[in-house]
Design an enzyme around this catalytic site. Structure first.
Site, PDB file in Angstrom:
ATOM      1  N   GLY A  80       1.238  -2.190   4.198  1.00  0.00           N
ATOM      2  CA  GLY A  80       1.643  -0.789   4.087  1.00  0.00           C
ATOM      3  C   GLY A  80       2.923  -0.483   4.901  1.00  0.00           C
ATOM      4  O   GLY A  80       3.880  -0.729   4.598  1.00  0.00           O
ATOM      5  N   ASP A 107      -4.706   3.619  -1.699  1.00  0.00           N
ATOM      6  CA  ASP A 107      -6.028   3.920  -0.901  1.00  0.00           C
ATOM      7  C   ASP A 107      -6.542   5.505  -1.202  1.00  0.00           C
ATOM      8  O   ASP A 107      -5.724   6.307  -1.069  1.00  0.00           O
ATOM      9  CB  ASP A 107      -5.550   4.047   0.558  1.00  0.00           C
ATOM     10  CG  ASP A 107      -5.270   2.570   0.960  1.00  0.00           C
ATOM     11  OD1 ASP A 107      -6.083   1.461   0.887  1.00  0.00           O
ATOM     12  OD2 ASP A 107      -4.173   2.324   1.591  1.00  0.00           O
ATOM     13  N   GLY A 126      -8.948   4.110   7.178  1.00  0.00           N
ATOM     14  CA  GLY A 126      -8.603   5.504   7.450  1.00  0.00           C
ATOM     15  C   GLY A 126      -7.301   5.852   7.431  1.00  0.00           C
ATOM     16  O   GLY A 126      -6.572   7.066   7.377  1.00  0.00           O
ATOM     17  N   PHE A 127      -6.658   4.620   8.363  1.00  0.00           N
ATOM     18  CA  PHE A 127      -5.125   5.213   8.485  1.00  0.00           C
ATOM     19  C   PHE A 127      -4.195   3.867   8.236  1.00  0.00           C
ATOM     20  O   PHE A 127      -4.697   2.595   8.514  1.00  0.00           O
ATOM     21  CB  PHE A 127      -4.969   5.644   9.858  1.00  0.00           C
ATOM     22  CG  PHE A 127      -5.737   6.754  10.152  1.00  0.00           C
ATOM     23  CD1 PHE A 127      -5.282   8.037   9.888  1.00  0.00           C
ATOM     24  CD2 PHE A 127      -7.157   6.644  10.870  1.00  0.00           C
ATOM     25  CE1 PHE A 127      -6.046   9.388  10.243  1.00  0.00           C
ATOM     26  CE2 PHE A 127      -7.864   7.756  10.961  1.00  0.00           C
ATOM     27  CZ  PHE A 127      -7.365   9.063  10.767  1.00  0.00           C
ATOM     28  N   GLY A 128      -3.219   3.833   7.923  1.00  0.00           N
ATOM     29  CA  GLY A 128      -2.125   2.734   7.884  1.00  0.00           C
ATOM     30  C   GLY A 128      -1.531   2.640   9.448  1.00  0.00           C
ATOM     31  O   GLY A 128      -1.796   3.473  10.082  1.00  0.00           O
ATOM     32  N   HIS A 182      -1.157  -1.305  -4.225  1.00  0.00           N
ATOM     33  CA  HIS A 182      -2.670  -0.938  -3.366  1.00  0.00           C
ATOM     34  C   HIS A 182      -2.620   0.548  -3.243  1.00  0.00           C
ATOM     35  O   HIS A 182      -1.590   1.248  -2.790  1.00  0.00           O
ATOM     36  CB  HIS A 182      -2.578  -1.716  -2.235  1.00  0.00           C
ATOM     37  CG  HIS A 182      -3.940  -1.455  -1.586  1.00  0.00           C
ATOM     38  ND1 HIS A 182      -5.058  -2.188  -1.907  1.00  0.00           N
ATOM     39  CD2 HIS A 182      -4.581  -0.736  -0.569  1.00  0.00           C
ATOM     40  CE1 HIS A 182      -5.905  -1.892  -1.014  1.00  0.00           C
ATOM     41  NE2 HIS A 182      -5.577  -1.213   0.134  1.00  0.00           N
ATOM     42  N   ASP A 204      -6.775  -6.374   4.334  1.00  0.00           N
ATOM     43  CA  ASP A 204      -6.343  -5.319   4.287  1.00  0.00           C
ATOM     44  C   ASP A 204      -6.274  -4.426   5.842  1.00  0.00           C
ATOM     45  O   ASP A 204      -7.165  -4.134   6.411  1.00  0.00           O
ATOM     46  CB  ASP A 204      -6.894  -4.150   3.577  1.00  0.00           C
ATOM     47  CG  ASP A 204      -6.466  -2.676   3.216  1.00  0.00           C
ATOM     48  OD1 ASP A 204      -5.089  -2.554   3.776  1.00  0.00           O
ATOM     49  OD2 ASP A 204      -6.887  -1.908   2.687  1.00  0.00           O
ATOM     50  N   GLY A 205      -4.929  -4.270   6.092  1.00  0.00           N
ATOM     51  CA  GLY A 205      -4.704  -3.675   7.510  1.00  0.00           C
ATOM     52  C   GLY A 205      -4.086  -4.580   8.585  1.00  0.00           C
ATOM     53  O   GLY A 205      -4.223  -5.607   8.777  1.00  0.00           O
ATOM     54  N   GLY A 206      -2.612  -4.021   8.810  1.00  0.00           N
ATOM     55  CA  GLY A 206      -1.814  -4.699   9.840  1.00  0.00           C
ATOM     56  C   GLY A 206      -1.332  -5.983   9.661  1.00  0.00           C
ATOM     57  O   GLY A 206      -1.044  -6.856  10.312  1.00  0.00           O
ATOM     58  N   MET A 243     -12.266   4.495  -0.329  1.00  0.00           N
ATOM     59  CA  MET A 243     -13.008   4.731   0.837  1.00  0.00           C
ATOM     60  C   MET A 243     -13.401   6.063   0.848  1.00  0.00           C
ATOM     61  O   MET A 243     -13.152   7.054   1.416  1.00  0.00           O
ATOM     62  CB  MET A 243     -12.102   4.461   2.064  1.00  0.00           C
ATOM     63  CG  MET A 243     -11.321   3.144   2.368  1.00  0.00           C
ATOM     64  SD  MET A 243      -9.832   3.218   3.267  1.00  0.00           S
ATOM     65  CE  MET A 243      -8.479   3.499   1.663  1.00  0.00           C
ATOM     66  N   MET A 291      -8.997   8.160   0.187  1.00  0.00           N
ATOM     67  CA  MET A 291      -9.858   8.607   1.364  1.00  0.00           C
ATOM     68  C   MET A 291     -10.330   9.852   1.062  1.00  0.00           C
ATOM     69  O   MET A 291      -9.780  10.775   0.890  1.00  0.00           O
ATOM     70  CB  MET A 291      -9.075   8.516   2.436  1.00  0.00           C
ATOM     71  CG  MET A 291      -8.311   7.063   2.945  1.00  0.00           C
ATOM     72  SD  MET A 291      -7.363   7.079   4.156  1.00  0.00           S
ATOM     73  CE  MET A 291      -6.821   5.435   4.299  1.00  0.00           C
ATOM     74  N   SER A 313       0.837  -1.222   0.132  1.00  0.00           N
ATOM     75  CA  SER A 313      -0.053  -0.009   0.038  1.00  0.00           C
ATOM     76  C   SER A 313       0.868   1.261   0.016  1.00  0.00           C
ATOM     77  O   SER A 313       1.467   1.515   1.040  1.00  0.00           O
ATOM     78  CB  SER A 313      -0.845   0.093   1.122  1.00  0.00           C
ATOM     79  OG  SER A 313      -1.580   1.173   1.235  1.00  0.00           O
ATOM     80  N   HIS A 352      -8.713   1.341  -3.748  1.00  0.00           N
ATOM     81  CA  HIS A 352      -9.213   0.958  -2.799  1.00  0.00           C
ATOM     82  C   HIS A 352     -10.054   2.209  -2.375  1.00  0.00           C
ATOM     83  O   HIS A 352      -9.544   3.129  -1.961  1.00  0.00           O
ATOM     84  CB  HIS A 352      -8.542   0.449  -1.499  1.00  0.00           C
ATOM     85  CG  HIS A 352      -9.337   0.088  -0.508  1.00  0.00           C
ATOM     86  ND1 HIS A 352      -8.930   0.120   0.946  1.00  0.00           N
ATOM     87  CD2 HIS A 352     -10.707   0.341  -0.099  1.00  0.00           C
ATOM     88  CE1 HIS A 352      -9.817  -0.236   1.766  1.00  0.00           C
ATOM     89  NE2 HIS A 352     -10.904  -0.067   1.419  1.00  0.00           N
ATOM     90  N   MET A 404     -11.531  -5.659   5.585  1.00  0.00           N
ATOM     91  CA  MET A 404     -10.805  -4.866   6.473  1.00  0.00           C
ATOM     92  C   MET A 404     -10.303  -5.292   7.785  1.00  0.00           C
ATOM     93  O   MET A 404     -11.190  -5.739   8.810  1.00  0.00           O
ATOM     94  CB  MET A 404     -11.379  -3.542   6.629  1.00  0.00           C
ATOM     95  CG  MET A 404     -11.774  -2.584   5.466  1.00  0.00           C
ATOM     96  SD  MET A 404     -10.309  -2.097   4.750  1.00  0.00           S
ATOM     97  CE  MET A 404      -9.264  -1.183   6.228  1.00  0.00           C
TER      98      MET A 404
HETATM   99  C1  DX5 Z   1      -6.446   1.560   5.956  1.00  0.00           C
HETATM  100  C2  DX5 Z   1      -5.819   1.208   4.253  1.00  0.00           C
HETATM  101  C3  DX5 Z   1      -4.948   0.190   4.302  1.00  0.00           C
HETATM  102  C4  DX5 Z   1      -3.495   0.724   4.836  1.00  0.00           C
HETATM  103  C5  DX5 Z   1      -2.797  -0.530   5.402  1.00  0.00           C
HETATM  104  O1  DX5 Z   1      -7.624   2.245   5.769  1.00  0.00           O
HETATM  105  O2  DX5 Z   1      -6.955   0.697   3.486  1.00  0.00           O
HETATM  106  O3  DX5 Z   1      -4.740  -0.058   2.717  1.00  0.00           O
HETATM  107  O4  DX5 Z   1      -2.609   1.258   3.820  1.00  0.00           O
HETATM  108  O5  DX5 Z   1      -1.955  -0.154   6.124  1.00  0.00           O
HETATM  109  P1  DX5 Z   1      -1.090  -0.969   7.039  1.00  0.00           P
HETATM  110  O6  DX5 Z   1      -0.585  -2.185   6.442  1.00  0.00           O
HETATM  111  O7  DX5 Z   1       0.086  -0.179   7.541  1.00  0.00           O
HETATM  112  O8  DX5 Z   1      -2.209  -1.252   8.132  1.00  0.00           O
HETATM  113 ZN    ZN Z   2      -6.365  -0.326   1.501  1.00  0.00          ZN
END
Ligand code: DX5
Ligand code: ZN
Length: 222
Positions: A197, A35, A142-144, A33, A175-177, A68, A37, A8, A66, A137
């Site tokens: 990410g 994102d 909203g945040f990485g 990827h 997606d996420g963590g 959002m 927002m 990402s 993606h 998700m």
């Molecule tokens: C969060 C995004 C993710 C984000 C993942 O809203 O959709 O794609 O970039 O970041 P990491 O891998 O750091 O959780």
């Molecule tokens: Zn994403």
């Protein structure tokens, strides 16, 4: 199905975006990827069409966009024109989801639907056969860099079961963590596309981390 890695770029260095995309080009990553927002559906704003276009100019791998954002239908054509190979919309903001999915496909893109952590997988039963991808998700969008939500494993099992019955070729993206510690368990639960990410871009060697993410799952499968 082969598993895919999608770094990402939300976690990339925006002042050196070309450098970071070229790193992804050279790496074992499969998709990029992207994102988007809007500050309405999620409490953050990322970037828009000109940046996606600029990314696409350098990326040699498909852009996995993606969205959002609320009212994604208004912008699908713009994102296709900016270079999206696939577009994922959120279930939570699409009152006419079937129409939105058909529209994405008519634009020549792969169509995905994303579910927030609280949205049940069962809601996709009547649309799953029409989809190329489901995005689960594993953090609130909203945040990485957020902490992975453990309940995701159960949702992956459920969506994999539904996919085996109704759409065996489905991409199941998480997606996420996602990191080197949980990727094998996520693959075992049913995911086959992994967004990463911070685990990639905060690493001292991002390319090696992408290779690890790719190889850990292959090794666990063989
Ligand atoms: C969060 C995004 C993710 C984000 C993942 O809203 O959709 O794609 O970039 O970041 P990491 O891998 O750091 O959780
Ligand atoms: Zn994403």
């Amino acid at each position: 199905m082969n598993h895919l890695i999608a770094p990402s770029i939300l976690a990339a260095d925006f002042a050196n975006l070309q450098r970071d995309i070229e790193m992804i080009n050279r790496s074992e990553a499969d998709w990029v990827h992207v994102d988007i927002m809007d500050g309405v559906f999620v409490p953050n704003i990322s970037f828009g069409f000109p940046v996606v276009k600029a990314v696409n100019k350098h990326a040699k791998k498909p852009l996995d966009v993606h969205l959002m954002i609320v009212e994604p239908d208004r912008y699908l054509e713009n994102f296709r024109d900016a270079g999206a190979a696939g577009m994922t919309v959120h279930y939570e903001v699409c009152p006419n989801l079937h129409r939105t999915v058909q529209h994405i496909k008519e634009l020549g893109c792969k169509a995905g639907v994303a579910l927030n952590p609280h949205t049940p997988v069962a809601l996709l039963e009547d649309i799953i056969a029409d989809l190329d991808m489901v995005l689960i998700m594993s953090v609130n969008p909203g945040f990485g860099g957020q902490r992975f939500i453990e309940h995701t494993y159960k949702k992956l099992y459920d969506i994999k079961k539904l996919s085996d019955e109704l759409n065996p070729g489905l991409f199941i993206e998480v997606d996420g963590g996602v990191d080197e510690k949980n990727i094998v368990k996520l693959a075992e639960a049913g995911a086959n596309v992994f967004v990463a990410g911070n685990s990639v871009f905060s690493a001292t060697d991002p390319m090696a981390t992408i290779a690890d993410l790719k190889n850990f799952v292959s090794a666990a499968r063989s």
